[in-house]
Design an enzyme around this catalytic site. Structure first.
Site, mmCIF file in Angstrom:
data_model
loop_
_atom_site.group_PDB
_atom_site.id
_atom_site.type_symbol
_atom_site.label_atom_id
_atom_site.label_comp_id
_atom_site.label_asym_id
_atom_site.label_seq_id
_atom_site.Cartn_x
_atom_site.Cartn_y
_atom_site.Cartn_z
ATOM 1 N N HIS A 65 9.010 1.256 3.333
ATOM 2 C CA HIS A 65 10.106 1.307 4.306
ATOM 3 C C HIS A 65 10.970 0.066 4.121
ATOM 4 C CE1 HIS A 65 7.648 -1.596 6.437
ATOM 5 N NE2 HIS A 65 6.641 -0.729 6.514
ATOM 6 N N MET B 139 0.841 -1.202 0.000
ATOM 7 C CA MET B 139 0.000 0.000 0.000
ATOM 8 C C MET B 139 0.879 1.256 0.000
ATOM 9 S SD MET B 139 -3.460 -0.815 2.028
ATOM 10 C CE MET B 139 -2.833 -0.509 3.666
ATOM 11 N N GLY B 140 2.175 1.089 -0.285
ATOM 12 C CA GLY B 140 3.043 2.246 -0.404
ATOM 13 C C GLY B 140 3.522 2.788 0.929
ATOM 14 N N GLN C 198 -10.310 -2.582 1.823
ATOM 15 C CA GLN C 198 -9.885 -3.186 3.084
ATOM 16 C C GLN C 198 -9.923 -2.235 4.266
ATOM 17 O OE1 GLN C 198 -5.963 -4.114 1.241
ATOM 18 N NE2 GLN C 198 -5.121 -3.691 3.262
ATOM 19 N N HIS D 95 9.247 -3.356 3.473
ATOM 20 C CA HIS D 95 8.861 -3.608 2.081
ATOM 21 C C HIS D 95 10.101 -3.934 1.240
ATOM 22 C CE1 HIS D 95 5.633 -0.670 3.435
ATOM 23 N NE2 HIS D 95 4.895 -1.669 3.016
ATOM 24 N N GLN E 203 -2.713 -12.160 7.818
ATOM 25 C CA GLN E 203 -2.841 -11.899 6.377
ATOM 26 C C GLN E 203 -2.124 -12.975 5.571
ATOM 27 O OE1 GLN E 203 -2.759 -7.855 4.519
ATOM 28 N NE2 GLN E 203 -0.630 -8.395 4.108
ATOM 29 N N ASP F 58 2.348 -9.217 9.324
ATOM 30 C CA ASP F 58 0.895 -9.365 9.223
ATOM 31 C C ASP F 58 0.590 -10.858 9.102
ATOM 32 O OD1 ASP F 58 0.159 -6.415 8.996
ATOM 33 O OD2 ASP F 58 1.675 -6.633 7.437
HETATM 34 P P1 AMP Z 1 1.452 -2.770 3.519
HETATM 35 O O1 AMP Z 1 2.035 -1.761 2.589
HETATM 36 O O2 AMP Z 1 1.469 -2.355 4.958
HETATM 37 O O3 AMP Z 1 0.128 -3.311 3.053
HETATM 38 O O4 AMP Z 1 2.444 -4.009 3.464
HETATM 39 C C1 AMP Z 1 2.786 -4.612 2.245
HETATM 40 C C2 AMP Z 1 3.563 -5.866 2.544
HETATM 41 O O5 AMP Z 1 4.728 -5.544 3.292
HETATM 42 C C3 AMP Z 1 2.750 -6.860 3.400
HETATM 43 O O6 AMP Z 1 3.015 -8.175 2.953
HETATM 44 C C4 AMP Z 1 3.311 -6.618 4.783
HETATM 45 O O7 AMP Z 1 3.190 -7.731 5.641
HETATM 46 C C5 AMP Z 1 4.767 -6.339 4.452
HETATM 47 N N1 AMP Z 1 5.406 -5.636 5.563
HETATM 48 C C6 AMP Z 1 4.979 -4.516 6.186
HETATM 49 N N2 AMP Z 1 5.799 -4.212 7.215
HETATM 50 C C7 AMP Z 1 6.763 -5.169 7.232
HETATM 51 C C8 AMP Z 1 7.896 -5.419 8.060
HETATM 52 N N3 AMP Z 1 8.208 -4.624 9.082
HETATM 53 N N4 AMP Z 1 8.663 -6.495 7.781
HETATM 54 C C9 AMP Z 1 8.357 -7.316 6.744
HETATM 55 N N5 AMP Z 1 7.308 -7.138 5.932
HETATM 56 C C10 AMP Z 1 6.519 -6.075 6.169
#
Ligand code: AMP
Length: 283
Positions: free
Chosen positions: A34, A30-31, A61, A37, A153, A150
């Site tokens: 960090h 979702m951008g 969502q 990602h 998820q 997550d």
């Molecule tokens: P999001 O942008 O928050 O929807 O996350 C996109 C993907 O990055 C999802 O698969 C998250 O589980 C993963 N993600 C987010 N934060 C972390 C993290 N700290 N370590 C590893 N994967 C992450």
């Protein structure tokens, strides 16, 4: 790295890669990217010939009253981070590209979504499963990388891919953390300085629970109480749930044996933060 906004461009890119015998890696996000990602992108880069990532803040969502409008966005920074992490194609669709009309079809994964994030955020996982199914249909056969942060998820997406025979290998990657143990999250920007200082208690509390299991405790309630007690030492961190459950199905386990996941969620000021830890207890 090339940035595209249409489904047709992603399909053409992935089909061309596969036609040449290349393996495609895919990282949906979702951008507000960090290092967490970036670690998924690096895993995809290491294992695949072509890496596709997406940035799409998926309205399906978010519940009413959640932070859809305020969700942090910075596409310029995201573009630089994705390029540096080795992404070949960045898909940044608008909402009209993904959902040109009313959404009357959705994917619902039952049971695993009944508790935890599913219980706190009704409709959240149907939104996640629907957009991930759609993205898998757009990218086609690939390995898709998700973060263990997550955990629920990951379980939902794995189950969906298996149940629907989707041609996607779902890969779970370890949680990337700040030096003080806080799991990296786009929502950490909402924390005030005091809340940011308090938030790493979640990781310490999970570790305290894991230590109890390592010391031989097999009673889930005792382990959960230990985690809750540790979280309660930080008044700015308000526990939502803690659970020691089966890692695959998220079902209760008594005694704690096999592959276990300790899950925690807490409100820290504005954001709800999630964390978890995996444990293996031989039978
Ligand atoms: P999001 O942008 O928050 O929807 O996350 C996109 C993907 O990055 C999802 O698969 C998250 O589980 C993963 N993600 C987010 N934060 C972390 C993290 N700290 N370590 C590893 N994967 C992450």
């Amino acid at each position: 790295m090339q940035t595209v906004t249409t489904i047709a461009e992603v399909r053409a890119f992935a089909e061309e890669a596969r036609a040449g015998g290349g393996a495609v890696g895919f990282v949906p996000t979702m951008g507000y990217l960090h290092e967490g990602h970036a670690s998924l992108m690096a895993a995809a880069r290491a294992e695949c010939d072509r890496v596709v990532a997406s940035v799409f803040v998926n309205p399906l969502q978010f519940g009413a009253g959640e932070d859809l409008g305020a969700y942090p966005r910075d596409i310029e920074r995201d573009t630089a981070l994705a390029a540096a992490a080795g992404v070949d194609l960045l898909f940044v669709p608008g909402a009209a590209e993904m959902y040109p009309g009313a959404v009357v079809t959705s994917v619902r994964v039952a049971e695993i979504t009944d508790r935890f994030e599913g219980a706190t955020r009704p409709g959240h996982f149907a939104g996640v499963a629907t957009v991930v199914a759609k993205l898998f249909a757009i990218v086609g056969p690939c390995s898709a990388y998700f973060g263990e942060k997550d955990w629920q998820q990951v379980c939902v997406v794995r189950r969906m891919a298996a149940d629907l025979s989707l041609p996607v290998r779902v890969v779970a990657c370890p949680t990337s953390r700040e030096p003080d143990g806080l799991a990296r999250s786009s929502r950490n920007v909402y924390l005030t300085d005091d809340e940011r200082s308090a938030a790493p208690v979640l990781r310490r509390a999970l570790q305290a629970g894991a230590d109890l299991v390592a010391a031989g405790v097999r009673d889930a309630a005792r382990v959960e109480a230990r985690v809750a007690e540790a979280v309660a030492t930080e008044p700015l961190v308000v526990l939502d749930y803690v659970a020691a459950v089966s890692a695959d199905t998220l079902a209760p386990l008594d005694p704690l044996v096999g592959e276990i996941r300790l899950l925690v969620a807490a409100r820290v000021g504005r954001p709800r933060l999630l964390d978890n830890i995996g444990l293996t207890v031989p039978a």
